[in-house]
Design a protein around this motif. Structure first.
Motif, PDB file in Angstrom:
ATOM      1  N   THR A  33       0.826  -1.205   0.000  1.00 11.15           N
ATOM      2  CA  THR A  33       0.000   0.000   0.000  1.00 11.15           C
ATOM      3  C   THR A  33       0.861   1.256   0.000  1.00 11.15           C
ATOM      4  OG1 THR A  33      -1.512  -1.259   1.380  1.00 11.15           O
ATOM      5  CG2 THR A  33      -1.907   1.108   1.217  1.00 11.15           C
ATOM      6  N   ALA A  91      -8.804  11.691  -7.727  1.00  7.38           N
ATOM      7  CA  ALA A  91      -9.005  10.312  -7.273  1.00  7.38           C
ATOM      8  C   ALA A  91      -8.029   9.962  -6.162  1.00  7.38           C
ATOM      9  CB  ALA A  91      -8.844   9.346  -8.445  1.00  7.38           C
ATOM     10  N   ASP A 105      -9.880   8.525  -2.989  1.00  6.68           N
ATOM     11  CA  ASP A 105      -9.880   7.084  -2.738  1.00  6.68           C
ATOM     12  C   ASP A 105      -8.540   6.503  -3.171  1.00  6.68           C
ATOM     13  OD1 ASP A 105     -10.658   4.550  -2.201  1.00  6.68           O
ATOM     14  OD2 ASP A 105     -12.115   4.380  -3.829  1.00  6.68           O
ATOM     15  N   GLY A 135      -6.503   4.150  -2.457  1.00  7.25           N
ATOM     16  CA  GLY A 135      -6.108   2.742  -2.595  1.00  7.25           C
ATOM     17  C   GLY A 135      -6.908   1.948  -3.604  1.00  7.25           C
ATOM     18  N   SER A 136      -7.875   2.573  -4.300  1.00  9.66           N
ATOM     19  CA  SER A 136      -8.785   1.777  -5.121  1.00  9.66           C
ATOM     20  C   SER A 136      -8.182   1.422  -6.480  1.00  9.66           C
ATOM     21  CB  SER A 136     -10.093   2.535  -5.345  1.00  9.66           C
ATOM     22  OG  SER A 136      -9.868   3.578  -6.266  1.00  9.66           O
ATOM     23  N   ALA A 137      -8.771   0.390  -7.088  1.00 10.97           N
ATOM     24  CA  ALA A 137      -8.335  -0.009  -8.430  1.00 10.97           C
ATOM     25  C   ALA A 137      -8.632   1.105  -9.424  1.00 10.97           C
ATOM     26  CB  ALA A 137      -9.046  -1.295  -8.846  1.00 10.97           C
ATOM     27  N   GLU A 138      -9.772   1.794  -9.249  1.00 17.95           N
ATOM     28  CA  GLU A 138     -10.126   2.886 -10.168  1.00 17.95           C
ATOM     29  C   GLU A 138      -9.056   3.975 -10.149  1.00 17.95           C
ATOM     30  OE1 GLU A 138     -12.272   1.397  -8.226  1.00 17.95           O
ATOM     31  OE2 GLU A 138     -13.674   0.587  -9.702  1.00 17.95           O
ATOM     32  N   THR A 139      -8.546   4.258  -8.958  1.00 15.41           N
ATOM     33  CA  THR A 139      -7.511   5.287  -8.853  1.00 15.41           C
ATOM     34  C   THR A 139      -6.240   4.830  -9.556  1.00 15.41           C
ATOM     35  OG1 THR A 139      -8.434   6.085  -6.787  1.00 15.41           O
ATOM     36  CG2 THR A 139      -6.135   6.636  -7.224  1.00 15.41           C
ATOM     37  N   ARG A 140      -5.881   3.578  -9.328  1.00 16.12           N
ATOM     38  CA  ARG A 140      -4.684   3.037  -9.994  1.00 16.12           C
ATOM     39  C   ARG A 140      -4.805   3.179 -11.515  1.00 16.12           C
ATOM     40  NH1 ARG A 140      -0.445  -0.511  -9.546  1.00 16.12           N
ATOM     41  NH2 ARG A 140      -0.166  -1.892 -11.330  1.00 16.12           N
ATOM     42  N   SER A 195     -10.298  -6.181 -12.147  1.00 15.89           N
ATOM     43  CA  SER A 195     -11.482  -5.758 -11.379  1.00 15.89           C
ATOM     44  C   SER A 195     -12.750  -6.324 -12.011  1.00 15.89           C
ATOM     45  CB  SER A 195     -11.547  -4.233 -11.272  1.00 15.89           C
ATOM     46  OG  SER A 195     -11.706  -3.660 -12.533  1.00 15.89           O
ATOM     47  N   ASP A 228     -15.576  -8.546 -10.195  1.00 18.38           N
ATOM     48  CA  ASP A 228     -17.007  -8.234 -10.280  1.00 18.38           C
ATOM     49  C   ASP A 228     -17.810  -9.476 -10.638  1.00 18.38           C
ATOM     50  OD1 ASP A 228     -16.433  -5.705  -9.674  1.00 18.38           O
ATOM     51  OD2 ASP A 228     -16.725  -4.868 -11.674  1.00 18.38           O
TER      52      ASP A 228
END
Lengths: 374, 380
Positions: free
Chosen positions: A217, A289, A293, A295-300, A367, A371
């Motif tokens: 992280t 982002a 947020d 730590g999220s996958a969307e941010t990555r 991701s 889902d």
């Protein structure tokens, strides 16, 4: 004041400061001279709070978030400012994510600008990893690091290094270690002299930033912050190169008319402008982002797409700037090459666009898979 | 740029081909496109003047000329006029080499005379609903039964599929699989169990019949086994340079033709008080395309010369195939754009050239497969 007004004020203040202290002649003199970075400019930026922008007020920072730190970096990129903000913010992001005693102790000194920090890691296709040739050893007096990192951005300006390496237990570790630019750092001759590089030899005490459980992280926080800041820098570089090219196209006449009235020039300038504007929007979204947020996958994904677009746009715009200036753009006296080199340097240093897009698509597919299992 | 690959004989042949294409084929294209198929009689008519069967030995009624440059002339003239209807290049460039290289004397005597005269139409069936480039995935089977073979399976995307009288079918003869599991058979019109499915509805090439074929316990005599049992996979490989060069020369000829028409259009169409070609964007674009098509022509001509002396490698053919067909995509796309709204109207040749071009990077081996071939040859 609205957020947009705050951002406008900040950009204006930095732009005014840089106009006075970081003109192209100043940058050129520094780049072609012996100094590795502009320490007096750094002190001036420190006085207006630039180093502490993304850090919370509890650590003495401005609490402005990555959104405004990125806006400030765009202005710094515009003027090719030879200061180590990208590296510093990466280390700050890591320490904020770690939240350990060690982190709490160092953050205020990084926030005030008293200490400059840089990042030493290894590099794989997936991003940052443990440095290959460094070992962390635990002795009676605590940890120490031994080894060599061949390329560290901003090392010649840094007094503190965030090092990713393997411990002698075989665990991944993240450490802070103080370095002395006059002793352990070997300055390298870089393509882009406005971002100094150094090889670093490590042989001394270190403090562990986080244990193995927080390692991924914290390292990801540093990498994401570095990518967003570098991307913002590239937006500034691309925007200024486009501006220079458009100004030239308006005033330079050939065949009895301004060269900008030829479609070959005006269409290319339009493409440069569109690429940079798209990048600016993506970078703003990615920086937002990171604040919302981290730590999220969307941010990555957002961070990597922004960095890929920004680097591509900057390279295209700075190459276009050289081409539109014709023979003049190829001379040493003209600043076009300094913009091109800052863009190519960033591309080679941390942000190969193809790699970043591959990392992003891997995250997207990953991701999706989660889902569909849910 | 003057082309140096052709000699007087080829140039004379080109006159004959162009005359036939212009007078006997182009006028029927609209009708053929509506019908989804060309008149089968056109094969015999074309053979009579030498467009078909010229590479079949004279003893079997052909022209006795083994020189791929003649194949190229036919392919180029058809492509330049966008006359894609009957599968002439399939006959000359793909089927003929199979029959000449692999048929035994008895088969040659039986098959070549009506092939050369255009009385019988041929097709070749490799692709299946579940198998494209990866030929090892073919599931059509042939099982020996006494002196015969029993074929079961389905093929799709077969050019000349409706008109064909004889079809070279690739079937699996060894259930264990592997590269020695495939054999070629010639299936004939009227054999019980051999039926044709739909004439497929395609994006372009509307005058070309492209069909599904079904084989339900089709009994094929051993005399119709083409080449050697178990050698089908290798036999398919040996003929690839011809097939790919046929597509490459067509790609360059079609590009050149539509580009020349577009240059003419850009000279005569005016907007904002001047011919659109005089705007720098149009002029530079045309300059780029004209340059690239010339470069492509030189490379293809060099390959063509090598093929005419049997020296072309399959890697060189793969390079020619992917690069020229990708160039063709850019050329037709930009030519539509330069025509503005008229470029979208089917009455303008550029609109048809656009859709007809699209299959070129797919059939005969996709661009991606071509790059695999080139890449593998680099040892990477």
């Amino acid at each position: 004041m609205s957020e947009a007004e705050i951002e406008g004020e900040l950009r204006g203040a930095i732009a005014r400061l840089l106009r006075d202290r970081c003109g192209i002649e100043t940058v050129a003199a520094l780049a072609d001279g012996p100094d590795q970075w502009d320490e007096s400019l750094w002190r001036a930026l420190t006085e207006v709070g630039v180093p502490g922008l993304p850090v919370g007020e509890e650590h003495g920072g401005g609490g402005a978030g990555f959104a405004l730190a990125a806006a400030a970096q765009e202005e710094l990129g515009r003027r090719l400012a030879p200061v180590p903000t990208v590296s510093l913010v990466a280390v700050q992001a890591a320490l904020m994510a770690a939240g350990s005693d060690v982190a709490e102790r160092w953050l205020p000194r990084l926030t005030s600008g008293e200490v400059v920090a840089a990042v030493a890691t290894g590099r794989t296709a997936d991003g940052w990893s443990a440095a290959d040739d460094v070992r962390a050893t635990r002795g009676r007096d605590g940890w120490s690091l031994h080894g060599h990192v061949p390329i560290v951005a901003d090392a010649p300006a840094a007094g503190l290094l965030l090092v990713a390496c393997v411990t002698d237990d075989g665990d991944p570790g993240l450490f802070l270690t103080e370095i002395d630019a006059s002793a352990g750092v070997h300055a390298l001759e870089a393509l882009d002299p406005t971002r100094p590089l150094g090889g670093v030899t490590l042989d001394g005490p270190a403090e562990r930033v986080t244990g193995p459980s927080g390692h991924d992280t914290v390292l990801a926080a540093a990498e994401n912050a570095a990518l967003v800041m570098l991307a913002a820098d590239m937006v500034g570089v691309g925007a200024e190169a486009t501006g220079l090219a458009v100004d030239h196209a308006k005033t330079r006449h050939q065949f009895g008319r301004a060269i900008g009235s030829f479609q070959a020039i005006s269409h290319r300038a339009a493409d440069m402008f569109v690429a940079v504007e798209s990048a600016r929007a993506l970078v703003a979204a990615a920086a937002g982002a990171l604040d919302e947020d981290p730590g999220s996958a969307e941010t990555r994904i957002a961070v990597r797409l922004a960095a890929a677009q920004a680097v591509d746009a900057a390279v295209a715009a700075t190459q276009g700037c050289v081409q539109i200036h014709g023979g003049m753009g190829f001379t040493w006296e003209h600043p076009a090459h300094r913009y091109l080199r800052r863009a190519k340097g960033a591309e080679a240093l941390i942000a190969f666009p193809d790699r970043l897009r591959e990392q992003a698509v891997t995250a997207v597919l990953h991701s999706r898979k989660e889902d569909s299992h849910a | 740029m003057e082309r140096d690959v052709f000699e007087a004989d080829h140039r004379a042949f080109r006159e004959v081909v162009r005359d036939f294409v212009t007078r006997e084929m182009a006028p029927h294209m609209e009708r053929w496109e509506k019908a989804g198929i060309a008149d089968r009689e056109i094969f015999a008519a074309a053979a009579k003047v030498g467009l078909l069967g010229f590479n079949v030995p004279e003893e079997f009624g052909g022209g006795g000329v083994d020189d791929f440059r003649f194949n190229a002339v036919v392919a180029e003239e058809l492509a330049a006029s966008d006359v894609h209807g009957p599968g002439f290049t399939l006959h000359n460039d793909v089927v003929a080499p199979y029959l000449l290289k692999m048929a035994n004397d008895e088969q040659k005597a039986r098959w070549l005379p009506p092939f050369a005269s255009g009385e019988e139409i041929w097709a070749i069936a490799m692709t299946e609903p579940g198998t494209g480039s990866d030929l090892k995935g073919i599931t059509t089977t042939a099982v020996r039964d006494g002196d015969d073979w029993i074929i079961n399976g389905a093929k799709t995307f077969i050019s000349n599929g409706i008109n064909s009288d004889r079809v070279i079918v690739v079937a699996k003869t060894d259930p264990a699989g592997g590269s020695k599991a495939f054999t070629l058979f010639v299936v004939e019109r009227g054999m019980p169990g051999f039926t044709r499915g739909r004439n497929l509805d395609k994006m372009g090439l509307h005058a070309q019949d492209t069909a599904e074929l079904n084989f339900d316990n089709v009994r094929v005599p051993a005399a119709n086994l083409l080449g050697e049992e178990g050698r089908g996979f290798y036999q398919l490989m040996t003929n690839l340079p011809e097939e790919r060069m046929s597509i490459a020369v067509s790609a360059v000829a079609a590009s050149r033709s539509i580009l020349d028409q577009t240059i003419e259009y850009a000279k005569t169409r005016t907007a904002f008080g001047q011919p659109i070609g005089s705007f720098q964007n149009s002029r530079f674009l045309l300059a780029e395309l004209d340059t690239e098509v010339d470069i492509a022509q030189v490379f293809v001509d060099r390959c063509l010369r090598a093929l005419s002396t049997k020296e072309l490698t399959h890697v060189e053919a793969a390079k020619a195939k992917w690069w020229t067909t990708e160039l063709q995509q850019r050329v037709v796309d930009r030519c539509v754009q330069l025509h503005g709204g008229y470029g979208y109207m089917n009455e303008y040749p550029v609109a048809k050239a656009f859709v007809n071009a699209r299959i070129q990077t797919i059939y005969g081996g996709t661009t991606e497969i071509m790059k695999e071939i080139v890449g593998r040859a680099l040892g990477v």
